[in-house]
Design a protein around this motif. Sequence first.
Motif, PDB file in Angstrom:
ATOM      1  N   PHE A 153       0.831  -1.207   0.000  1.00  0.00           N
ATOM      2  CA  PHE A 153       0.000   0.000   0.000  1.00  0.00           C
ATOM      3  C   PHE A 153       0.868   1.262   0.000  1.00  0.00           C
ATOM      4  O   PHE A 153       0.623   2.197   0.752  1.00  0.00           O
ATOM      5  CB  PHE A 153      -0.965   0.030   1.188  1.00  0.00           C
ATOM      6  CG  PHE A 153      -1.958  -1.098   1.183  1.00  0.00           C
ATOM      7  CD1 PHE A 153      -3.024  -1.093   0.304  1.00  0.00           C
ATOM      8  CD2 PHE A 153      -1.814  -2.171   2.041  1.00  0.00           C
ATOM      9  CE1 PHE A 153      -3.937  -2.136   0.287  1.00  0.00           C
ATOM     10  CE2 PHE A 153      -2.726  -3.219   2.037  1.00  0.00           C
ATOM     11  CZ  PHE A 153      -3.786  -3.201   1.157  1.00  0.00           C
ATOM     12  N   GLY A 154       1.888   1.266  -0.840  1.00  0.00           N
ATOM     13  CA  GLY A 154       2.759   2.432  -0.955  1.00  0.00           C
ATOM     14  C   GLY A 154       4.034   2.274  -0.154  1.00  0.00           C
ATOM     15  O   GLY A 154       4.242   1.275   0.528  1.00  0.00           O
ATOM     16  N   GLY A 155       4.900   3.271  -0.263  1.00  0.00           N
ATOM     17  CA  GLY A 155       6.195   3.232   0.404  1.00  0.00           C
ATOM     18  C   GLY A 155       6.066   3.313   1.906  1.00  0.00           C
ATOM     19  O   GLY A 155       4.979   3.387   2.466  1.00  0.00           O
ATOM     20  N   GLY A 156       7.196   3.336   2.528  1.00  0.00           N
ATOM     21  CA  GLY A 156       7.248   3.349   3.981  1.00  0.00           C
ATOM     22  C   GLY A 156       7.576   1.966   4.481  1.00  0.00           C
ATOM     23  O   GLY A 156       6.743   1.068   4.408  1.00  0.00           O
ATOM     24  N   TYR A 157       8.793   1.770   4.928  1.00  0.00           N
ATOM     25  CA  TYR A 157       9.257   0.459   5.357  1.00  0.00           C
ATOM     26  C   TYR A 157       9.897   0.563   6.738  1.00  0.00           C
ATOM     27  O   TYR A 157      10.382   1.617   7.088  1.00  0.00           O
ATOM     28  CB  TYR A 157      10.293  -0.069   4.352  1.00  0.00           C
ATOM     29  CG  TYR A 157       9.706  -0.363   3.003  1.00  0.00           C
ATOM     30  CD1 TYR A 157       9.632   0.632   2.039  1.00  0.00           C
ATOM     31  CD2 TYR A 157       9.203  -1.614   2.693  1.00  0.00           C
ATOM     32  CE1 TYR A 157       9.075   0.388   0.797  1.00  0.00           C
ATOM     33  CE2 TYR A 157       8.657  -1.872   1.452  1.00  0.00           C
ATOM     34  CZ  TYR A 157       8.592  -0.877   0.510  1.00  0.00           C
ATOM     35  OH  TYR A 157       8.044  -1.134  -0.714  1.00  0.00           O
ATOM     36  N   PRO A 158       9.875  -0.503   7.489  1.00  0.00           N
ATOM     37  CA  PRO A 158       9.231  -1.778   7.203  1.00  0.00           C
ATOM     38  C   PRO A 158       7.721  -1.652   7.352  1.00  0.00           C
ATOM     39  O   PRO A 158       7.226  -0.785   8.049  1.00  0.00           O
ATOM     40  CB  PRO A 158       9.783  -2.699   8.284  1.00  0.00           C
ATOM     41  CG  PRO A 158      10.097  -1.801   9.426  1.00  0.00           C
ATOM     42  CD  PRO A 158      10.525  -0.496   8.806  1.00  0.00           C
ATOM     43  N   LYS A 159       7.050  -2.522   6.660  1.00  0.00           N
ATOM     44  CA  LYS A 159       5.604  -2.579   6.774  1.00  0.00           C
ATOM     45  C   LYS A 159       5.224  -4.038   6.971  1.00  0.00           C
ATOM     46  O   LYS A 159       5.736  -4.918   6.300  1.00  0.00           O
ATOM     47  CB  LYS A 159       4.940  -2.028   5.530  1.00  0.00           C
ATOM     48  CG  LYS A 159       3.451  -1.879   5.727  1.00  0.00           C
ATOM     49  CD  LYS A 159       2.782  -0.927   4.767  1.00  0.00           C
ATOM     50  CE  LYS A 159       3.373   0.425   4.689  1.00  0.00           C
ATOM     51  NZ  LYS A 159       3.418   0.964   3.356  1.00  0.00           N
ATOM     52  N   ASN A 160       4.327  -4.269   7.915  1.00  0.00           N
ATOM     53  CA  ASN A 160       3.835  -5.610   8.207  1.00  0.00           C
ATOM     54  C   ASN A 160       2.329  -5.615   8.046  1.00  0.00           C
ATOM     55  O   ASN A 160       1.647  -4.751   8.595  1.00  0.00           O
ATOM     56  CB  ASN A 160       4.230  -6.020   9.630  1.00  0.00           C
ATOM     57  CG  ASN A 160       5.731  -6.093   9.776  1.00  0.00           C
ATOM     58  OD1 ASN A 160       6.393  -6.856   9.089  1.00  0.00           O
ATOM     59  ND2 ASN A 160       6.281  -5.280  10.649  1.00  0.00           N
ATOM     60  N   ILE A 161       1.851  -6.593   7.283  1.00  0.00           N
ATOM     61  CA  ILE A 161       0.416  -6.725   7.047  1.00  0.00           C
ATOM     62  C   ILE A 161       0.001  -8.107   7.524  1.00  0.00           C
ATOM     63  O   ILE A 161       0.546  -9.113   7.063  1.00  0.00           O
ATOM     64  CB  ILE A 161       0.073  -6.521   5.557  1.00  0.00           C
ATOM     65  CG1 ILE A 161       0.555  -5.136   5.106  1.00  0.00           C
ATOM     66  CG2 ILE A 161      -1.420  -6.713   5.323  1.00  0.00           C
ATOM     67  CD1 ILE A 161       0.406  -4.872   3.617  1.00  0.00           C
ATOM     68  N   ILE A 162      -0.941  -8.143   8.445  1.00  0.00           N
ATOM     69  CA  ILE A 162      -1.394  -9.404   9.018  1.00  0.00           C
ATOM     70  C   ILE A 162      -2.767  -9.724   8.474  1.00  0.00           C
ATOM     71  O   ILE A 162      -3.667  -8.876   8.481  1.00  0.00           O
ATOM     72  CB  ILE A 162      -1.374  -9.329  10.556  1.00  0.00           C
ATOM     73  CG1 ILE A 162       0.076  -9.112  10.995  1.00  0.00           C
ATOM     74  CG2 ILE A 162      -1.945 -10.597  11.170  1.00  0.00           C
ATOM     75  CD1 ILE A 162       0.246  -8.520  12.325  1.00  0.00           C
ATOM     76  N   LEU A 163      -2.891 -10.969   7.980  1.00  0.00           N
ATOM     77  CA  LEU A 163      -4.127 -11.442   7.354  1.00  0.00           C
ATOM     78  C   LEU A 163      -4.659 -12.664   8.093  1.00  0.00           C
ATOM     79  O   LEU A 163      -3.879 -13.480   8.578  1.00  0.00           O
ATOM     80  CB  LEU A 163      -3.861 -11.849   5.893  1.00  0.00           C
ATOM     81  CG  LEU A 163      -3.107 -10.858   5.009  1.00  0.00           C
ATOM     82  CD1 LEU A 163      -2.840 -11.478   3.644  1.00  0.00           C
ATOM     83  CD2 LEU A 163      -3.876  -9.564   4.876  1.00  0.00           C
ATOM     84  N   ASP A 164      -5.975 -12.797   8.118  1.00  0.00           N
ATOM     85  CA  ASP A 164      -6.548 -14.038   8.640  1.00  0.00           C
ATOM     86  C   ASP A 164      -6.568 -15.075   7.511  1.00  0.00           C
ATOM     87  O   ASP A 164      -6.124 -14.795   6.384  1.00  0.00           O
ATOM     88  CB  ASP A 164      -7.925 -13.806   9.265  1.00  0.00           C
ATOM     89  CG  ASP A 164      -9.017 -13.415   8.274  1.00  0.00           C
ATOM     90  OD1 ASP A 164      -8.851 -13.603   7.044  1.00  0.00           O
ATOM     91  OD2 ASP A 164     -10.056 -12.906   8.733  1.00  0.00           O
ATOM     92  N   ALA A 165      -7.078 -16.256   7.785  1.00  0.00           N
ATOM     93  CA  ALA A 165      -7.041 -17.343   6.797  1.00  0.00           C
ATOM     94  C   ALA A 165      -7.863 -17.046   5.546  1.00  0.00           C
ATOM     95  O   ALA A 165      -7.608 -17.613   4.490  1.00  0.00           O
ATOM     96  CB  ALA A 165      -7.527 -18.642   7.439  1.00  0.00           C
ATOM     97  N   SER A 166      -8.810 -16.134   5.632  1.00  0.00           N
ATOM     98  CA  SER A 166      -9.613 -15.763   4.464  1.00  0.00           C
ATOM     99  C   SER A 166      -8.959 -14.651   3.652  1.00  0.00           C
ATOM    100  O   SER A 166      -9.484 -14.236   2.629  1.00  0.00           O
ATOM    101  CB  SER A 166     -11.005 -15.302   4.901  1.00  0.00           C
ATOM    102  OG  SER A 166     -11.688 -16.355   5.516  1.00  0.00           O
TER     103      SER A 166
END
Length: 198
Positions: free
Chosen positions: A141-154
Motif C-alpha cells: 500500500f505504498g512506500g514506507g518500510y518496514p511494513k507488516n500486514i497481518i491477514l486471517d485465513a480468508s
Amino acid sequence: MKIIPFVLLLLLSATAFSQTNPPAKNTDPATSAWALRQAQFKAAEGKNYYELTNADSIFQAAGIARPHGACMLSFWFAGCAPCVAEFPELANLTKKYAAENFTLLSLTFENNPVIQQFQEKYNLSFIPKHISEAACNKLAFGGGYPKNIILDASGNIVLISMGGGIDPKGSAMHFAAEIIPAIDKALQQSQDIKATYK
C-alpha cells in the motif's frame, strides 16, 4: 506619576495573557501525511487483501505460493535500519507460531545475492522472497518500510503496521504491543471461520 505607566503596563499584560488562542492547526506535512496514512490503514482492516492488491497475480509472476492460514507479509529493504531491527522479532515469530497455522512471508525488492547475504549475516530462520520494487510498493500500500500486514485465513486484513524504530528494543516493544496481538487475533478469526464450516 511613575505609578500610572506601571499600572497601565500591568493591566495590558494581564489582558494579553488572559486571552486564549485557538489550538494551532497541524501544518506539518510529515505529521499530517502520517495521520492520513494511519487512517487509510485502519480503513483497510477487515477488507480482503487479495482483492485490494491483486496479490495473487504478483505472487504467481514471482513464483510465490499464496500463504495458507493466517499470515504476516513483512516488507523490507537492505538500507532500512528499522527493517533490519525487526529481523530478530521476525525470527522469534517463526519459532513462537511454528505449531500454528501461520505463515511469515518476507518480501523485498532486493536481489537474490543481497537476500543471501542478509540471511547469512543475520542468521534468518525465514527465507525472504524477491519481488520488484513496484510490486513491493503495490502490495505494501505504498512506500514506507518496514511494513507488516497481518491477514486471517480468508485473506482479510487484521492489521497494517509500520515499523517500530531503528533500535531492536523498540522493535521488540512494537511487536509485543501491536504485531503479536494482531497475529493472535488473525489465528482466532481463522479458527472461528474453520469452526463455522464444520
